[in-house]
Design a protein around this motif. Structure first.
Motif, PDB file in Angstrom:
ATOM      1  N   PHE A 198       0.827  -1.196   0.000  1.00 46.62           N
ATOM      2  CA  PHE A 198       0.000   0.000   0.000  1.00 46.62           C
ATOM      3  C   PHE A 198       0.868   1.254   0.000  1.00 46.62           C
ATOM      4  O   PHE A 198       1.921   1.302   0.624  1.00 46.62           O
ATOM      5  N   PRO A 199       0.433   2.308  -0.695  1.00 49.09           N
ATOM      6  CA  PRO A 199       1.208   3.555  -0.737  1.00 49.09           C
ATOM      7  C   PRO A 199       1.154   4.294   0.599  1.00 49.09           C
ATOM      8  O   PRO A 199       0.420   3.938   1.517  1.00 49.09           O
ATOM      9  N   TRP A 200       1.899   5.384   0.676  1.00 46.89           N
ATOM     10  CA  TRP A 200       2.033   6.137   1.920  1.00 46.89           C
ATOM     11  C   TRP A 200       0.719   6.723   2.398  1.00 46.89           C
ATOM     12  O   TRP A 200       0.495   6.872   3.594  1.00 46.89           O
ATOM     13  N   TYR A 201      -0.180   7.076   1.498  1.00 48.37           N
ATOM     14  CA  TYR A 201      -1.413   7.735   1.915  1.00 48.37           C
ATOM     15  C   TYR A 201      -2.468   6.763   2.428  1.00 48.37           C
ATOM     16  O   TYR A 201      -3.537   7.186   2.849  1.00 48.37           O
ATOM     17  N   SER A 202      -2.193   5.481   2.426  1.00 48.45           N
ATOM     18  CA  SER A 202      -3.195   4.526   2.892  1.00 48.45           C
ATOM     19  C   SER A 202      -3.084   4.228   4.387  1.00 48.45           C
ATOM     20  O   SER A 202      -3.864   3.446   4.906  1.00 48.45           O
ATOM     21  N   ARG A 203      -2.156   4.842   5.068  1.00 49.19           N
ATOM     22  CA  ARG A 203      -2.048   4.669   6.519  1.00 49.19           C
ATOM     23  C   ARG A 203      -3.000   5.644   7.213  1.00 49.19           C
ATOM     24  O   ARG A 203      -3.240   6.735   6.737  1.00 49.19           O
ATOM     25  N   TRP A 204      -3.520   5.243   8.365  1.00 46.06           N
ATOM     26  CA  TRP A 204      -4.605   5.994   8.989  1.00 46.06           C
ATOM     27  C   TRP A 204      -4.185   7.414   9.362  1.00 46.06           C
ATOM     28  O   TRP A 204      -4.972   8.347   9.230  1.00 46.06           O
ATOM     29  N   HIS A 205      -2.966   7.591   9.843  1.00 45.50           N
ATOM     30  CA  HIS A 205      -2.562   8.936  10.269  1.00 45.50           C
ATOM     31  C   HIS A 205      -2.400   9.856   9.063  1.00 45.50           C
ATOM     32  O   HIS A 205      -2.671  11.053   9.154  1.00 45.50           O
ATOM     33  N   ASN A 206      -1.990   9.329   7.928  1.00 44.27           N
ATOM     34  CA  ASN A 206      -1.898  10.150   6.719  1.00 44.27           C
ATOM     35  C   ASN A 206      -3.273  10.474   6.151  1.00 44.27           C
ATOM     36  O   ASN A 206      -3.478  11.556   5.600  1.00 44.27           O
ATOM     37  N   ILE A 207      -4.207   9.544   6.293  1.00 40.67           N
ATOM     38  CA  ILE A 207      -5.575   9.803   5.830  1.00 40.67           C
ATOM     39  C   ILE A 207      -6.198  10.937   6.639  1.00 40.67           C
ATOM     40  O   ILE A 207      -6.822  11.846   6.086  1.00 40.67           O
ATOM     41  N   VAL A 208      -6.018  10.916   7.951  1.00 40.84           N
ATOM     42  CA  VAL A 208      -6.547  11.984   8.805  1.00 40.84           C
ATOM     43  C   VAL A 208      -5.926  13.316   8.424  1.00 40.84           C
ATOM     44  O   VAL A 208      -6.621  14.337   8.290  1.00 40.84           O
ATOM     45  N   LEU A 209      -4.625  13.340   8.219  1.00 38.69           N
ATOM     46  CA  LEU A 209      -3.934  14.569   7.858  1.00 38.69           C
ATOM     47  C   LEU A 209      -4.387  15.100   6.500  1.00 38.69           C
ATOM     48  O   LEU A 209      -4.686  16.289   6.350  1.00 38.69           O
ATOM     49  N   LEU A 210      -4.477  14.233   5.514  1.00 41.45           N
ATOM     50  CA  LEU A 210      -4.860  14.663   4.164  1.00 41.45           C
ATOM     51  C   LEU A 210      -6.276  15.209   4.100  1.00 41.45           C
ATOM     52  O   LEU A 210      -6.530  16.255   3.509  1.00 41.45           O
ATOM     53  N   PHE A 211      -7.223  14.496   4.693  1.00 40.23           N
ATOM     54  CA  PHE A 211      -8.600  14.947   4.610  1.00 40.23           C
ATOM     55  C   PHE A 211      -8.863  16.154   5.501  1.00 40.23           C
ATOM     56  O   PHE A 211      -9.708  16.982   5.183  1.00 40.23           O
ATOM     57  N   SER A 212      -8.132  16.285   6.595  1.00 35.95           N
ATOM     58  CA  SER A 212      -8.255  17.510   7.396  1.00 35.95           C
ATOM     59  C   SER A 212      -7.692  18.699   6.637  1.00 35.95           C
ATOM     60  O   SER A 212      -8.262  19.787   6.658  1.00 35.95           O
ATOM     61  N   ALA A 213      -6.561  18.490   5.977  1.00 37.10           N
ATOM     62  CA  ALA A 213      -5.953  19.568   5.198  1.00 37.10           C
ATOM     63  C   ALA A 213      -6.805  19.943   3.990  1.00 37.10           C
ATOM     64  O   ALA A 213      -6.771  21.081   3.527  1.00 37.10           O
ATOM     65  N   ALA A 214      -7.585  19.007   3.481  1.00 35.18           N
ATOM     66  CA  ALA A 214      -8.442  19.303   2.330  1.00 35.18           C
ATOM     67  C   ALA A 214      -9.751  19.973   2.749  1.00 35.18           C
ATOM     68  O   ALA A 214     -10.270  20.828   2.035  1.00 35.18           O
TER      69      ALA A 214
END
Length: 126
Positions: free
Chosen positions: A93-109
């Motif tokens: 799985f790529p880097w964005y599929s980890r839970w902490h990165n998902i939280v960061l990405l969608f919060s930033a969006a």
């Protein structure tokens, strides 16, 4: 090691629960489908903008909007289950599929979208 294998395997039931709670965009990011996650995020934002426009112009009750959101999240649950079921067990799985990165990405969006909506909703507060 079996301990780390539990973090790499995406179970269909877990993906369905994530899809039901957060929608198809988050579950596609969790399953490593980045372009699909972006497409569903844009689709979700446009559906939300359309609902807001309908509520303002036509004075539609909020229960109808809740049904549309429930349908969108149910679609995410079904889609997440089907995609997770079809994934091979040795998927990297790529880097964005980890839970902490998902939280960061969608919060930033979501933060700039909320600020933009507040800017248009309350223009007299400048």
């Amino acid at each position: 090691m079996k301990v780390f294998e539990a973090f790499r395997v995406r179970r269909p039931v877990c993906a369905a629960v994530i899809g039901l709670l957060f929608g198809p965009d988050v579950v596609m990011a969790y399953l490593g489908r980045g372009l699909m996650a972006i497409a569903y995020f844009v689709g979700g934002v446009s559906v939300t903008a359309g609902l807001i426009r309908l509520f303002i112009t036509l004075s539609i009750p909020g229960a109808y909007g809740s049904l549309i959101v429930l349908a969108w999240h149910s679609f995410g649950a079904i889609l997440g289950y089907r995609v997770a079921y079809s994934l091979p067990s040795d998927t990297a799985f790529p880097w964005y599929s980890r839970w902490h990165n998902i939280v960061l990405l969608f919060s930033a969006a979501i933060l700039p979208l909320a600020m933009l909506a507040g800017r248009f909703a309350f223009p007299a507060l400048d």
